[in-house]
Design a protein around this motif. Structure first.
Motif, PDB file in Angstrom:
ATOM      1  N   TRP A   1       0.733  -1.215   0.034  1.00  0.00           N
ATOM      2  CA  TRP A   1       0.070   0.046  -0.006  1.00  0.00           C
ATOM      3  C   TRP A   1       0.812   1.066   0.024  1.00  0.00           C
ATOM      4  O   TRP A   1       1.854   1.375   0.788  1.00  0.00           O
ATOM      5  N   SER A   2       0.757   2.280  -0.787  1.00  0.00           N
ATOM      6  CA  SER A   2       1.113   3.329  -0.953  1.00  0.00           C
ATOM      7  C   SER A   2       0.221   4.246  -1.568  1.00  0.00           C
ATOM      8  O   SER A   2      -0.047   4.145  -2.558  1.00  0.00           O
ATOM      9  N   LEU A   3      -0.025   5.421  -0.813  1.00  0.00           N
ATOM     10  CA  LEU A   3      -1.366   6.086  -1.339  1.00  0.00           C
ATOM     11  C   LEU A   3      -1.347   6.621  -2.466  1.00  0.00           C
ATOM     12  O   LEU A   3      -2.311   6.796  -3.317  1.00  0.00           O
ATOM     13  N   GLU A   4      -0.182   7.412  -2.775  1.00  0.00           N
ATOM     14  CA  GLU A   4      -0.261   8.186  -4.019  1.00  0.00           C
ATOM     15  C   GLU A   4      -0.413   7.237  -5.386  1.00  0.00           C
ATOM     16  O   GLU A   4      -1.099   7.860  -6.258  1.00  0.00           O
ATOM     17  N   PRO A   5       0.491   6.265  -5.396  1.00  0.00           N
ATOM     18  CA  PRO A   5       0.392   5.515  -6.918  1.00  0.00           C
ATOM     19  C   PRO A   5      -1.011   4.961  -6.889  1.00  0.00           C
ATOM     20  O   PRO A   5      -1.404   4.761  -7.718  1.00  0.00           O
ATOM     21  N   VAL A   6      -1.596   4.335  -5.735  1.00  0.00           N
ATOM     22  CA  VAL A   6      -2.926   3.946  -5.536  1.00  0.00           C
ATOM     23  C   VAL A   6      -4.059   4.672  -6.031  1.00  0.00           C
ATOM     24  O   VAL A   6      -4.799   4.461  -6.836  1.00  0.00           O
ATOM     25  N   VAL A   7      -3.845   5.671  -5.646  1.00  0.00           N
ATOM     26  CA  VAL A   7      -4.879   6.949  -5.788  1.00  0.00           C
ATOM     27  C   VAL A   7      -4.686   7.440  -7.290  1.00  0.00           C
ATOM     28  O   VAL A   7      -5.721   7.501  -7.975  1.00  0.00           O
ATOM     29  N   THR A   8      -3.581   7.381  -7.820  1.00  0.00           N
ATOM     30  CA  THR A   8      -3.355   7.924  -9.359  1.00  0.00           C
ATOM     31  C   THR A   8      -4.009   6.691 -10.149  1.00  0.00           C
ATOM     32  O   THR A   8      -4.820   7.106 -10.967  1.00  0.00           O
ATOM     33  N   VAL A   9      -3.612   5.658  -9.988  1.00  0.00           N
ATOM     34  CA  VAL A   9      -3.979   4.700 -10.987  1.00  0.00           C
ATOM     35  C   VAL A   9      -5.453   4.473 -10.796  1.00  0.00           C
ATOM     36  O   VAL A   9      -6.135   4.243 -11.733  1.00  0.00           O
ATOM     37  N   GLY A  10      -5.917   4.280  -9.360  1.00  0.00           N
ATOM     38  CA  GLY A  10      -7.109   3.924  -9.069  1.00  0.00           C
ATOM     39  C   GLY A  10      -8.185   5.145  -9.998  1.00  0.00           C
ATOM     40  O   GLY A  10      -9.095   4.829 -10.458  1.00  0.00           O
ATOM     41  N   TYR A  11      -7.835   6.313  -9.869  1.00  0.00           N
ATOM     42  CA  TYR A  11      -8.331   7.521 -10.095  1.00  0.00           C
ATOM     43  C   TYR A  11      -8.602   7.467 -11.905  1.00  0.00           C
ATOM     44  O   TYR A  11      -9.570   7.464 -12.421  1.00  0.00           O
ATOM     45  N   ILE A  12      -7.395   7.110 -12.780  1.00  0.00           N
ATOM     46  CA  ILE A  12      -7.368   7.009 -13.924  1.00  0.00           C
ATOM     47  C   ILE A  12      -8.671   5.979 -14.433  1.00  0.00           C
ATOM     48  O   ILE A  12      -9.440   6.269 -15.311  1.00  0.00           O
ATOM     49  N   PHE A  13      -8.637   4.667 -13.907  1.00  0.00           N
ATOM     50  CA  PHE A  13      -9.758   3.698 -14.318  1.00  0.00           C
ATOM     51  C   PHE A  13     -10.951   4.193 -13.588  1.00  0.00           C
ATOM     52  O   PHE A  13     -11.988   3.888 -14.283  1.00  0.00           O
ATOM     53  N   ALA A  14     -11.203   4.813 -12.630  1.00  0.00           N
ATOM     54  CA  ALA A  14     -12.390   5.244 -12.010  1.00  0.00           C
ATOM     55  C   ALA A  14     -13.159   6.516 -13.080  1.00  0.00           C
ATOM     56  O   ALA A  14     -14.041   6.552 -13.585  1.00  0.00           O
ATOM     57  N   LEU A  15     -12.110   7.338 -13.476  1.00  0.00           N
ATOM     58  CA  LEU A  15     -12.513   8.379 -14.493  1.00  0.00           C
ATOM     59  C   LEU A  15     -13.004   7.610 -15.787  1.00  0.00           C
ATOM     60  O   LEU A  15     -13.974   7.920 -16.409  1.00  0.00           O
ATOM     61  N   LEU A  16     -12.289   6.535 -16.454  1.00  0.00           N
ATOM     62  CA  LEU A  16     -12.589   5.871 -17.480  1.00  0.00           C
ATOM     63  C   LEU A  16     -14.124   5.118 -17.290  1.00  0.00           C
ATOM     64  O   LEU A  16     -15.068   5.187 -18.220  1.00  0.00           O
ATOM     65  N   GLY A  17     -14.074   4.540 -15.945  1.00  0.00           N
ATOM     66  CA  GLY A  17     -15.604   3.911 -15.803  1.00  0.00           C
ATOM     67  C   GLY A  17     -16.739   5.025 -15.782  1.00  0.00           C
ATOM     68  O   GLY A  17     -17.514   4.827 -16.396  1.00  0.00           O
ATOM     69  N   TRP A  18     -16.451   5.971 -15.229  1.00  0.00           N
ATOM     70  CA  TRP A  18     -17.420   7.215 -14.829  1.00  0.00           C
ATOM     71  C   TRP A  18     -17.723   7.594 -16.382  1.00  0.00           C
ATOM     72  O   TRP A  18     -18.895   7.674 -16.836  1.00  0.00           O
ATOM     73  N   LEU A  19     -16.826   7.810 -17.319  1.00  0.00           N
ATOM     74  CA  LEU A  19     -17.021   8.335 -18.649  1.00  0.00           C
ATOM     75  C   LEU A  19     -18.022   7.413 -19.640  1.00  0.00           C
ATOM     76  O   LEU A  19     -19.053   7.635 -20.051  1.00  0.00           O
ATOM     77  N   LEU A  20     -17.652   5.842 -19.446  1.00  0.00           N
ATOM     78  CA  LEU A  20     -18.248   5.176 -20.212  1.00  0.00           C
ATOM     79  C   LEU A  20     -19.523   4.985 -19.507  1.00  0.00           C
ATOM     80  O   LEU A  20     -20.387   4.742 -20.387  1.00  0.00           O
ATOM     81  N   GLY A  21     -19.686   4.847 -17.959  1.00  0.00           N
ATOM     82  CA  GLY A  21     -21.085   4.813 -17.584  1.00  0.00           C
ATOM     83  C   GLY A  21     -21.942   5.800 -17.809  1.00  0.00           C
ATOM     84  O   GLY A  21     -23.410   5.532 -17.983  1.00  0.00           O
ATOM     85  N   ILE A  22     -21.625   7.044 -17.931  1.00  0.00           N
ATOM     86  CA  ILE A  22     -22.399   8.022 -18.154  1.00  0.00           C
ATOM     87  C   ILE A  22     -23.000   8.128 -19.462  1.00  0.00           C
ATOM     88  O   ILE A  22     -24.042   8.746 -19.823  1.00  0.00           O
ATOM     89  N   GLY A  23     -22.263   7.472 -20.366  1.00  0.00           N
ATOM     90  CA  GLY A  23     -23.185   7.536 -21.881  1.00  0.00           C
ATOM     91  C   GLY A  23     -21.770   7.031 -22.771  1.00  0.00           C
ATOM     92  O   GLY A  23     -22.619   7.070 -24.084  1.00  0.00           O
TER      93      GLY A  23
END
Lengths: 218, 625
Positions: free
Chosen positions: B33-55
């Motif tokens: 566990w290391s907060l910064e890399p985890v947050v960064t990569v997690g965010y990139i995929f979450a953003l992709l998911g968000w965009l795909l999900g919204i439409g």
């Protein structure tokens, strides 16, 4: 709430001269017909093309930022340990892949599915070999100039940024291949092919600037 | 519900990203566990998911795989919470979101002023002050960049040029839906150690401070992407979708200003993204861009950052210029003075804006040899800006001014920006700048250009197009109350700030010398009064949107195309493509016509919403009767 109405004072009343006259139907059509020839709204294909060029211009600035960081931090310095043969080989590889990408587009334009497929596959393959080459280069670079020092910083960020673009180009070409296999470019729009190939050329040209920046200056 | 789907997809993407990172770290023998890399990569995929999900998946990405796409058209309220491609919906989405952010960041300004009422730390700690000040800065910068262009620009540009929509409607929706993740990340900075660098994020501090910095960088890079894609869309729209006869010499001036601003957002924004990426690379990958101990240089960041951020002030102010000139011409009932010169001025500003960035670095320790050239280029910008200013004055000269609320804001723009421009000279000149750098003189200066300039123009635009966008009239009386309240309180707040700055009031610091207590108390009280004016604005706008009287198609009797269709316009904007035959500003010219609207469609079959669209001619005739 009071005060809704807007004042219609004489300033406004006197402004009748700007009111559009009711067009006679014939006149309007005649004007329309004349104007269409000199300037009609563009088709969706030309819109897409204009959009892609603007996008490529935008991307140039991203690469420009990292390239200028190299010159700002290091001037013209460059370590002796760079693998010149590999760098040259990778550059040639990428240039050849632009040729095959061009032939793929030509195949699509001629409605020649086999030519499109063959050349797209070759381009993807060359792209993947390029990426593996970069990976090998990184394993050497980690020893000689790790990312924790100045040259390593610009070397890894520039090649990494570029490799990411190559990878996205490979994904786009893979989609082209998938769609071509299903005959979706045999008739009608080949914009997907055209856009992916143009993007590939752009990634290639970006390398033409990155390669001397990292390997050749001075 | 697309929003629910978006959140679910984002959660899946986030969990996937976090999992991949942790797995990768374990496999390479590092601490899991290391907060910064985890947050960064997690965010990139979450953003992709968000965009795909919204439409993006339903309406766009399926096409890339050769699958049929859905063309869902939400109706009523639901379309504002969905991936809607209608530029008018996207415009309202932008406008409402960013006006809300504007009010929130305004509350942060109130907090800042509470702290600064008296010397010493009285209300919050120095660390909290830094966070509040930084967040106020970055949110207001986002508001200044996106509200006019994304909100008013999206709504009106296709209407002003006689188009049915923007060039890439799906890309437009994507640009908007990139914004909510930005807001979530910025709020997230509070829970990850806060953001204490100010909006500029200068290293070396931003290389080493708490993890909130990483969230900030990701947020601003995402916002930059939105800004780039939005700019691209405007450039293509304006270049290719103008109605027949709408040559470059007949474009409404607001469209020209959006075109010029888009040129900057398309290109320069990449440098902001690059600078913030370099910080991320330093923090996450151990690179040495800004670590002097390893051969890096923190000054590099200042160059890269201001290569974007100086042009960015023109992303903010150019649409303000356009909007003010637009309003001044319509409400002076006169042709725009020097119409042909103004676009030239805009383009000259764009070009020059790329060669002035280092005037932000006069005290940074960069080479002295650069001082002179950057002073000269900076002062050169006053020439094209002066052209724009002259056009405003020439338009007003001998005009029959119709002092409505939008016009009052337009006039205030001219007055305020004059002060903002003149005080800028002292910051462009090296000798005075070295004294004034990092004082409240600078704060007052850029608040005069951006608030006094752009935000006043924004309000002019909001009031001007409110009837068109909502189909309702606002209360003119309360609009004027808002104007005078804001205008007087604004000057009372910011004029003394120049004085405080000259006398050594530092910016970005919560504490200050005791002898500046009186002037700061005065400024704070005035700022609270100014804050109150936005209550009037909000109440007026909300009330009028719900209960206001119906607006006619063309309440201002303006020539431009958007007023020739119903309020609000039907979904396809025009019953048939309009034909432009003359200038949009030919007020008082006998027989002048801007455009001919055919009521019967010429080539396109009548769309379903056609019944709602009143024929333009009769509507106008009824109006003036």
């Amino acid at each position: 709430m009071p005060g809704w109405t807007h004042k219609t004072d004489e300033t406004v009343q006197h402004m009748s001269d700007f009111v559009l006259p009711l067009p006679k139907h014939e006149t309007a059509v005649a004007v329309h017909g004349a104007a269409v020839h000199e300037h009609a709204p563009a088709s969706s294909l030309s819109r897409n093309r204009v959009g892609l060029w603007w996008f490529i211009l935008s991307e140039c600035f991203l690469f420009l930022a990292f390239i200028s960081a190299r010159y700002y931090l290091l001037g013209l310095e460059r370590p002796a340990e760079l693998n010149q043969a590999l760098g040259l080989g990778l550059s040639l590889l990428l240039l050849v892949s632009s040729l095959t990408a061009y032939r793929a587009e030509l195949g699509a334009q001629h409605g020649d599915r086999r030519r499109l497929l063959r050349n797209t596959a070759t381009t993807i393959l060359l792209g993947l070999v390029f990426l593996m080459g970069v990976g090998y280069e990184w394993s050497e670079a980690l020893v000689h100039f790790p990312p924790s020092e100045a040259f390593g910083t610009v070397f890894f960020s520039l090649t990494g940024l570029h490799a990411f673009h190559v990878l996205s180009g490979v994904v786009l070409l893979a989609l082209v291949y998938w769609n071509a296999r299903r005959g979706r470019y045999d008739s009608g729009s080949i914009w997907g092919v055209e856009a992916s190939v143009k993007y590939w050329h752009f990634v290639d040209v970006a390398w033409v600037f990155i390669y001397p920046t990292l390997y050749l200056v001075r | 519900m697309p929003l629910v789907q978006a959140f679910v997809f984002a959660a899946i993407g986030g969990v996937f990203g976090v999992g991949v990172t942790v797995a990768g770290r374990v496999l390479t023998g590092r601490e899991a566990w290391s907060l910064e890399p985890v947050v960064t990569v997690g965010y990139i995929f979450a953003l992709l998911g968000w965009l795909l999900g919204i439409g993006v998946w339903d309406q766009w990405a399926r096409e890339w795989l050769g699958l049929p796409v859905e063309h869902r058209q939400h109706r009523g309220w639901a379309r504002y919470f969905a991936f809607t491609t209608d530029h008018k919906v996207v415009g309202v989405q932008y406008l409402v979101t960013f006006v809300a952010l504007f009010l929130l960041a305004g509350l942060l300004a109130m907090l800042i002023r509470i702290e600064l009422m008296a010397p010493g730390m009285t209300f919050m700690g120095l660390g909290t002050y830094n966070q509040v000040m930084s967040l106020h800065g970055i949110v207001m910068v986002a508001v200044a960049v996106a509200t006019i262009i994304g909100g008013l620009g999206n709504y009106t540009v296709p209407l002003l040029i006689g188009a049915e929509d923007v060039a890439f409607p799906r890309l437009n929706a994507l640009s908007y839906w990139l914004v909510p993740p930005v807001a979530i990340l910025l709020i997230g900075t509070f829970f990850t150690g806060g953001l204490d660098t100010g909006w500029t994020a200068y290293p070396p501090l931003s290389d080493v401070n708490a993890a909130g910095q990483v969230l900030f960088n990701l947020a601003v890079i995402t916002f930059g992407l939105s800004s780039i894609l939005g700019g691209l869309n405007f450039l293509v729209t304006i270049a290719t979708l103008r109605a027949p006869g709408m040559g470059w010499g007949r474009l409404p001036i607001f469209v020209w200003s959006i075109f010029a601003a888009s040129l900057i957002s398309l290109t320069a924004t990449q440098f902001l993204a690059a600078g913030l990426m370099m910080i991320l690379f330093d923090r996450l990958l151990g690179m040495a861009f800004f670590r002097a101990s390893a051969g890096g240089d923190p000054l590099l960041y200042q160059h890269v950052f201001w290569f974007y951020s100086h042009p960015a002030v023109y992303i903010m102010i150019l649409p303000g210029f356009g909007l003010a000139l637009e309003v001044l011409s319509h409400f002076s009932r006169k042709p725009l003075f020097g119409y042909r010169l103004v676009p030239g001025g805009f383009i000259a500003i764009v070009v020059l804006s790329f060669v002035v960035w280092a005037h932000h670095l006069f005290t940074s320790g960069m080479s002295d040899a650069l001082h002179g050239p950057f002073m000269v280029t900076t002062e050169l910008i006053s020439i094209p800006t002066g052209l724009v200013f002259l056009s405003a004055l020439g338009t007003l000269w001998l005009g029959r001014l119709w002092l409505t609320t939008p016009m009052l804001f337009g006039l205030a723009f001219v007055f305020n920006f004059l002060i903002g421009g003149l005080t800028g000279i002292y910051l462009a000149d090296v000798p005075t700048d070295i004294h004034l750098q990092d004082t409240h003189f600078v704060v007052a200066h850029f608040h005069y250009t951006i608030v006094g300039g752009e935000i006043f123009a924004l309000f002019a635009g909001i009031y001007y197009w409110f009837p068109k966008m909502t189909g309702r009239m606002f209360s003119e009386r309360w609009g004027k109350v808002h104007f005078w309240w804001m205008f007087l309180a604004y000057h009372t707040t910011f004029i003394p700030m120049f004085w405080a700055g000259i006398h050594g009031m530092n910016r970005r610091v919560g504490d200050y010398p005791a002898e500046l207590g009186d002037v700061n108390l005065f400024i704070s009280v005035a700022a609270f009064v100014m804050g109150g004016s936005f209550v009037v604005f909000t109440a007026n706008v909300v009330w009028s949107w719900v209960r206001g009287p119906r607006a006619v198609a063309n309440p201002w009797r303006a020539h431009t195309l958007e007023w020739q269709v119903a309020s609000p316009p039907p979904i396809e904007n025009f019953p048939a493509t309009p034909v432009v035959v003359g200038s949009p500003y030919a007020y008082g010219v006998p027989g002048a016509v801007h455009a001919v609207l055919t009521t019967a469609p010429a080539h396109t079959p009548a769309a379903s919403g056609g019944a709602q669209a009143e024929p333009a001619g009769p509507a106008l005739a009824a109006d003036s009767a």
